[in-house]
Motif scaffolding. Structure first.
Motif, PDB file in Angstrom:
ATOM      1  N   ILE A  57       0.851  -1.174   0.000  1.00 56.36           N
ATOM      2  CA  ILE A  57       0.000   0.000   0.000  1.00 56.36           C
ATOM      3  C   ILE A  57       0.891   1.228   0.000  1.00 56.36           C
ATOM      4  CG2 ILE A  57      -1.710   1.311   1.308  1.00 56.36           C
ATOM      5  CD1 ILE A  57      -2.821  -1.197   0.146  1.00 56.36           C
ATOM      6  N   ASP A  58       0.656   2.136  -0.946  1.00 59.90           N
ATOM      7  CA  ASP A  58       1.482   3.339  -1.011  1.00 59.90           C
ATOM      8  C   ASP A  58       0.618   4.492  -1.484  1.00 59.90           C
ATOM      9  OD1 ASP A  58       3.324   5.272  -1.290  1.00 59.90           O
ATOM     10  OD2 ASP A  58       4.449   4.344  -2.940  1.00 59.90           O
ATOM     11  N   ASP A  59       0.205   5.341  -0.566  1.00 57.38           N
ATOM     12  CA  ASP A  59      -0.576   6.500  -0.967  1.00 57.38           C
ATOM     13  C   ASP A  59       0.135   7.786  -0.567  1.00 57.38           C
ATOM     14  OD1 ASP A  59      -3.080   6.792   1.680  1.00 57.38           O
ATOM     15  OD2 ASP A  59      -0.913   6.630   1.737  1.00 57.38           O
ATOM     16  N   LEU A  60       1.444   7.708  -0.361  1.00 56.82           N
ATOM     17  CA  LEU A  60       2.176   8.902   0.051  1.00 56.82           C
ATOM     18  C   LEU A  60       2.748   9.653  -1.144  1.00 56.82           C
ATOM     19  CD1 LEU A  60       3.989   7.587   3.219  1.00 56.82           C
ATOM     20  CD2 LEU A  60       1.951   8.994   3.054  1.00 56.82           C
ATOM     21  N   ASN A  61       2.542   9.143  -2.383  1.00 55.86           N
ATOM     22  CA  ASN A  61       2.954   9.885  -3.556  1.00 55.86           C
ATOM     23  C   ASN A  61       1.903  10.934  -3.885  1.00 55.86           C
ATOM     24  OD1 ASN A  61       5.222   8.231  -3.913  1.00 55.86           O
ATOM     25  ND2 ASN A  61       3.977   6.676  -4.962  1.00 55.86           N
ATOM     26  N   LEU A  73       5.823   6.491   7.227  1.00 55.57           N
ATOM     27  CA  LEU A  73       5.985   5.295   8.041  1.00 55.57           C
ATOM     28  C   LEU A  73       5.410   4.098   7.294  1.00 55.57           C
ATOM     29  CD1 LEU A  73       4.854   6.741  11.474  1.00 55.57           C
ATOM     30  CD2 LEU A  73       7.166   6.590  10.564  1.00 55.57           C
ATOM     31  N   VAL A  74       6.135   3.001   7.319  1.00 54.01           N
ATOM     32  CA  VAL A  74       5.691   1.775   6.664  1.00 54.01           C
ATOM     33  C   VAL A  74       5.795   0.633   7.676  1.00 54.01           C
ATOM     34  CG1 VAL A  74       6.026   0.193   4.726  1.00 54.01           C
ATOM     35  CG2 VAL A  74       6.521   2.637   4.449  1.00 54.01           C
ATOM     36  N   PHE A  75       4.718  -0.151   7.797  1.00 55.32           N
ATOM     37  CA  PHE A  75       4.680  -1.250   8.756  1.00 55.32           C
ATOM     38  C   PHE A  75       4.502  -2.573   8.006  1.00 55.32           C
ATOM     39  CE2 PHE A  75       3.397   2.471  11.094  1.00 55.32           C
ATOM     40  CZ  PHE A  75       4.016   2.325  12.321  1.00 55.32           C
ATOM     41  N   GLY A  86       2.689  -8.001   3.721  1.00 49.40           N
ATOM     42  CA  GLY A  86       2.271  -6.766   3.076  1.00 49.40           C
ATOM     43  C   GLY A  86       2.941  -5.583   3.741  1.00 49.40           C
ATOM     44  N   PHE A  87       2.963  -4.450   3.044  1.00 43.91           N
ATOM     45  CA  PHE A  87       3.582  -3.238   3.573  1.00 43.91           C
ATOM     46  C   PHE A  87       2.505  -2.157   3.646  1.00 43.91           C
ATOM     47  CE2 PHE A  87       7.510  -5.315   3.387  1.00 43.91           C
ATOM     48  CZ  PHE A  87       7.559  -6.025   2.204  1.00 43.91           C
ATOM     49  N   ILE A  88       2.230  -1.671   4.856  1.00 45.17           N
ATOM     50  CA  ILE A  88       1.071  -0.833   5.127  1.00 45.17           C
ATOM     51  C   ILE A  88       1.523   0.569   5.521  1.00 45.17           C
ATOM     52  CG2 ILE A  88      -1.071  -0.629   6.459  1.00 45.17           C
ATOM     53  CD1 ILE A  88      -0.898  -3.193   4.796  1.00 45.17           C
ATOM     54  N   THR A  89       0.926   1.590   4.922  1.00 46.41           N
ATOM     55  CA  THR A  89       1.244   2.972   5.260  1.00 46.41           C
ATOM     56  C   THR A  89       0.018   3.844   5.010  1.00 46.41           C
ATOM     57  OG1 THR A  89       2.871   4.742   4.948  1.00 46.41           O
ATOM     58  CG2 THR A  89       2.099   3.613   2.966  1.00 46.41           C
ATOM     59  N   GLY A  90       0.101   5.103   5.424  1.00 44.35           N
ATOM     60  CA  GLY A  90      -0.956   6.057   5.096  1.00 44.35           C
ATOM     61  C   GLY A  90      -2.201   5.944   5.945  1.00 44.35           C
ATOM     62  N   LYS A 100      -6.668  -0.159   5.317  1.00 43.92           N
ATOM     63  CA  LYS A 100      -5.464  -0.369   4.517  1.00 43.92           C
ATOM     64  C   LYS A 100      -5.105  -1.853   4.423  1.00 43.92           C
ATOM     65  CE  LYS A 100      -4.507   3.934   3.561  1.00 43.92           C
ATOM     66  NZ  LYS A 100      -4.511   4.424   2.163  1.00 43.92           N
ATOM     67  N   ILE A 101      -5.237  -2.569   5.550  1.00 43.93           N
ATOM     68  CA  ILE A 101      -4.947  -4.009   5.533  1.00 43.93           C
ATOM     69  C   ILE A 101      -5.940  -4.731   4.633  1.00 43.93           C
ATOM     70  CG2 ILE A 101      -4.895  -6.105   6.935  1.00 43.93           C
ATOM     71  CD1 ILE A 101      -3.946  -4.350   9.292  1.00 43.93           C
ATOM     72  N   ALA A 102      -7.219  -4.357   4.726  1.00 43.95           N
ATOM     73  CA  ALA A 102      -8.241  -4.991   3.891  1.00 43.95           C
ATOM     74  C   ALA A 102      -7.978  -4.738   2.405  1.00 43.95           C
ATOM     75  CB  ALA A 102      -9.618  -4.466   4.294  1.00 43.95           C
TER      76      ALA A 102
END
Length: 351
Positions: A57-61, A73-75, A86-90, A100-102
């Motif tokens: 997941i990447d919505d920081l662009n 931050l990425v978890f 998975g990589f979760i952020t935002g 975001k996880i869903a």
């Protein structure tokens, strides 16, 4: 103002921004990762297949508000019953994290019962509450099998401690040894309470569900509908009382925490000092004893209201002037809470 911008998420596949050294994992965690697609440095599955694309997941662009600095931050995240990482952020709240996880794993958000940190087990000592350590690994627990249990309330107290997931689901955090519920093997820690005598309690806070259970007359028979977390062949369940929290040096040991605020914002803060943590723990114990709930965020809010007060009257006025007035705390209970605050300040609590 939310910590992160809320553009719609898009799936991409960059190099993972965070990696975990498998040699740092404890034995049961290492076993878990091996059963959930372990890969070598050449991107090959240990069984020989090519590594699948990990959800990301990447919505920081994109554009940012000029007056806000948004930490990127990425978890790392996995489904507790097994999945790729998975990589979760935002996200800036628990609900947004669940969303975001869903999105990452392509299922409905309401399928998530709760999340644990640094353990795939149904372990309430590692439950995600109002904060996440910056090095924590998130495990999402999905809905599993529903079940209905008929209970005779043979004693005034059922022996349950109830908490909620911050997104509308109340569930069992602890079962007191020897209690009415403890004698019913089909009811387990981690079970979501969906209905009481046919009344849907989804969306109610934990204290509302606890009050409904408390109001059932002693001697009455009632039916509880539960949904247990999804399990896998190597899924473990912690002791029914919740278990003692253990140190995990492999990850989750950072000193900074992403803390979710009651106003919907999130902020990176230093870890609580010993005095503050002792006070919060003591307040949470009182919430359990008097109300049958466990809520670290609520306990932290109570501590914050009392941390700069010099007497119980000012403390009581601060509670009455806050949104905690809705709880209707009695004068005696407020005195108990004030005692927890002053005991922690003076070092009378021992962790």
């Amino acid at each position: 103002m939310p910590l992160f911008n809320k553009k719609s998420a898009k799936i991409s596949n960059p190099s993972p921004p965070m990696t975990k050294d498998p040699h740092q994992l404890s034995s049961h965690q290492h076993h878990f990762y091996e059963n959930n697609n372990s890969y070598n440095s050449n991107g090959k599955n240990l069984a020989g297949s090519t590594m699948p694309t990990a959800p990301h997941i990447d919505d920081l662009n994109g554009s940012h508000e000029s007056n806000v600095t948004k930490p990127q931050l990425v978890f790392n995240c996995q489904l507790a019953h097994g999945s790729p990482t998975g990589f979760i952020t935002g996200f800036a709240s628990v609900k947004e994290l669940y969303q975001k996880i869903a999105e990452c794993y392509d299922f409905a958000m309401d399928e998530i019962l709760f999340c644990t940190l640094n353990s795939h087990k149904v372990d309430m000592s590692n439950l995600l509450g109002g904060q996440i350590g910056l090095n924590d690994f998130i495990f999402a627990h999905k809905k599993g099998r529903p079940k209905e249990v008929e209970i005779v309330k043979s004693e005034d107290a059922l022996g349950l401690t109830i908490t909620d997931n911050g997104a509308g689901y109340a569930f069992i955090k602890r079962i007191k040894s020897g209690s009415v519920i403890d004698r019913l093997p089909h009811i387990q820690v981690g079970d979501h309470i969906e209905k009481l005598d046919g009344i849907n309690v989804v969306g109610k806070r934990h204290y509302e569900v606890a009050r409904m259970l408390k109001d059932i007359p002693t001697g009455a028979t009632f039916t509880i509908r539960l949904i247990e977390p999804m399990k896998s062949g190597f899924q473990g369940i912690a002791p029914r009382k919740g278990g003692a929290k253990q140190s995990k040096p492999g990850y989750g040991s950072g000193k900074e925490t992403l803390r979710f605020k009651a106003n919907g914002n999130a902020a990176i803060e230093d870890e609580h000092d010993d005095v503050t943590q002792r006070g919060i723990d003591a307040i949470n114990t009182l919430l359990d004893s008097f109300m049958g709930i466990n809520d670290t965020e609520l306990a932290t809010q109570i501590w914050d209201l009392g941390s700069n007060k010099t007497n119980s009257m000012d403390f009581a006025e601060a509670i009455d002037a806050s949104d905690l007035e809705a709880f209707g705390f009695t004068d005696d209970f407020i005195i108990e809470l004030w005692g927890a605050v002053t005991d922690a300040r003076q070092g009378r609590h021992r962790r």
